[in-house]
Write a protein that holds these residues in place. Sequence first.
Motif, PDB file in Angstrom:
ATOM      1  N   VAL A   4       0.947  -4.784  16.212  1.00  0.00           N
ATOM      2  CA  VAL A   4       0.298  -4.485  14.938  1.00  0.00           C
ATOM      3  C   VAL A   4       0.384  -2.995  14.642  1.00  0.00           C
ATOM      4  N   VAL A   5       0.105  -2.182  15.654  1.00  0.00           N
ATOM      5  CA  VAL A   5       0.188  -0.726  15.495  1.00  0.00           C
ATOM      6  C   VAL A   5       1.600  -0.294  15.117  1.00  0.00           C
ATOM      7  N   ASP A   6       2.595  -0.886  15.750  1.00  0.00           N
ATOM      8  CA  ASP A   6       3.984  -0.539  15.436  1.00  0.00           C
ATOM      9  C   ASP A   6       4.324  -0.866  13.987  1.00  0.00           C
ATOM     10  N   CYS A   7       3.773  -1.967  13.466  1.00  0.00           N
ATOM     11  CA  CYS A   7       3.992  -2.315  12.062  1.00  0.00           C
ATOM     12  C   CYS A   7       3.390  -1.259  11.137  1.00  0.00           C
ATOM     13  N   VAL A   8       2.210  -0.772  11.484  1.00  0.00           N
ATOM     14  CA  VAL A   8       1.564   0.267  10.683  1.00  0.00           C
ATOM     15  C   VAL A   8       2.428   1.528  10.638  1.00  0.00           C
ATOM     16  N   LEU A   9       2.877   1.980  11.800  1.00  0.00           N
ATOM     17  CA  LEU A   9       3.683   3.194  11.841  1.00  0.00           C
ATOM     18  C   LEU A   9       5.027   3.010  11.132  1.00  0.00           C
ATOM     19  N   PHE A  10       5.595   1.815  11.233  1.00  0.00           N
ATOM     20  CA  PHE A  10       6.840   1.539  10.518  1.00  0.00           C
ATOM     21  C   PHE A  10       6.639   1.681   9.012  1.00  0.00           C
ATOM     22  N   ALA A  11       5.550   1.095   8.498  1.00  0.00           N
ATOM     23  CA  ALA A  11       5.307   1.102   7.056  1.00  0.00           C
ATOM     24  C   ALA A  11       5.096   2.508   6.512  1.00  0.00           C
ATOM     25  N   VAL A  12       4.264   3.289   7.181  1.00  0.00           N
ATOM     26  CA  VAL A  12       3.993   4.634   6.674  1.00  0.00           C
ATOM     27  C   VAL A  12       5.164   5.580   6.915  1.00  0.00           C
ATOM     28  N   GLY A  13       6.082   5.190   7.783  1.00  0.00           N
ATOM     29  CA  GLY A  13       7.240   6.033   8.059  1.00  0.00           C
ATOM     30  C   GLY A  13       8.404   5.837   7.117  1.00  0.00           C
ATOM     31  N   GLN A  14       8.272   4.891   6.181  1.00  0.00           N
ATOM     32  CA  GLN A  14       9.375   4.623   5.257  1.00  0.00           C
ATOM     33  C   GLN A  14       9.470   5.701   4.163  1.00  0.00           C
ATOM     34  N   PRO A  15      10.652   5.880   3.591  1.00  0.00           N
ATOM     35  CA  PRO A  15      10.804   6.829   2.478  1.00  0.00           C
ATOM     36  C   PRO A  15       9.859   6.472   1.338  1.00  0.00           C
ATOM     37  N   ARG A  16       9.541   7.426   0.496  1.00  0.00           N
ATOM     38  CA  ARG A  16       8.525   7.231  -0.525  1.00  0.00           C
ATOM     39  C   ARG A  16       8.932   6.265  -1.628  1.00  0.00           C
ATOM     40  N   ASP A  17      10.194   5.863  -1.683  1.00  0.00           N
ATOM     41  CA  ASP A  17      10.581   4.864  -2.674  1.00  0.00           C
ATOM     42  C   ASP A  17      10.360   3.446  -2.160  1.00  0.00           C
ATOM     43  N   CYS A  18       9.895   3.330  -0.922  1.00  0.00           N
ATOM     44  CA  CYS A  18       9.701   2.020  -0.301  1.00  0.00           C
ATOM     45  C   CYS A  18       8.215   1.687  -0.271  1.00  0.00           C
ATOM     46  N   PHE A  19       7.811   0.751  -1.115  1.00  0.00           N
ATOM     47  CA  PHE A  19       6.414   0.336  -1.184  1.00  0.00           C
ATOM     48  C   PHE A  19       6.278  -1.036  -0.519  1.00  0.00           C
TER      49      PHE A  19
END
Length: 218
Positions: free
Chosen positions: A194-209
């Motif tokens: 779950v933690v890895d999913c969180v870090l993956f999401a916030v680590g994406q470029p700003r055009d990726c919502f």
Amino acid sequence: MKHVLITGAGRDTGRLLALAFAASGAHVIATARTAVAAEETVALVRAAGGSAEAVVLDLASPASIAGLELERLDVLVNSGARYLEGDASPADVADTIGGAAIGTALLTERVLPLLRASNGADVVNLVSAAGEPGQHRSSAHPAFYAAKHAQAGYAEILSARLRPEGIRVISLFPPDFVQDGPRESGAPLTARSVVDCVLFAVGQPRDCFIRAFHFEQI
């Protein structure tokens, strides 16, 4: 260095989130209901070479949220929530719904001006599969379901309204998961995943919502 506030950081998944964000180079604001719990997390972060500060915050107390003072914030992680199952007193029900539902909304509104001032802000909500429509697999008390449905509803409208401002609102809907275990097919979902999913999401470029993570149920 990003400033990341994590609720429920005094133990379990919240503590793992604090350690993971600090390891990624962020300054962590670790909040918990007691100073002892928050400071224990901060000590672990600093022992690993990370940057963190402890803040006492009770999500079930509007006064506690109103008293929060920060100068900067880039990421808010709403992970603090009381899990409730079995027989529950009226106080237990009120505390569960107050913390996860009302607390999430009040805290997010409290720090929204700081997030708007950030150059790339994220709001992450660890909801639960109990917050998905029609979901009933968790053994949690109905009050926990109610709290998580409210949290999910708030996050959904917030995502739509903040996207034009470039603020991402990301919600995760994991099933009941374990803190430790083999991370392999057929095994229960772990907090680390779950933690890895969180870090993956916030680590994406700003055009990726990425609005939400929904997990397959076993």
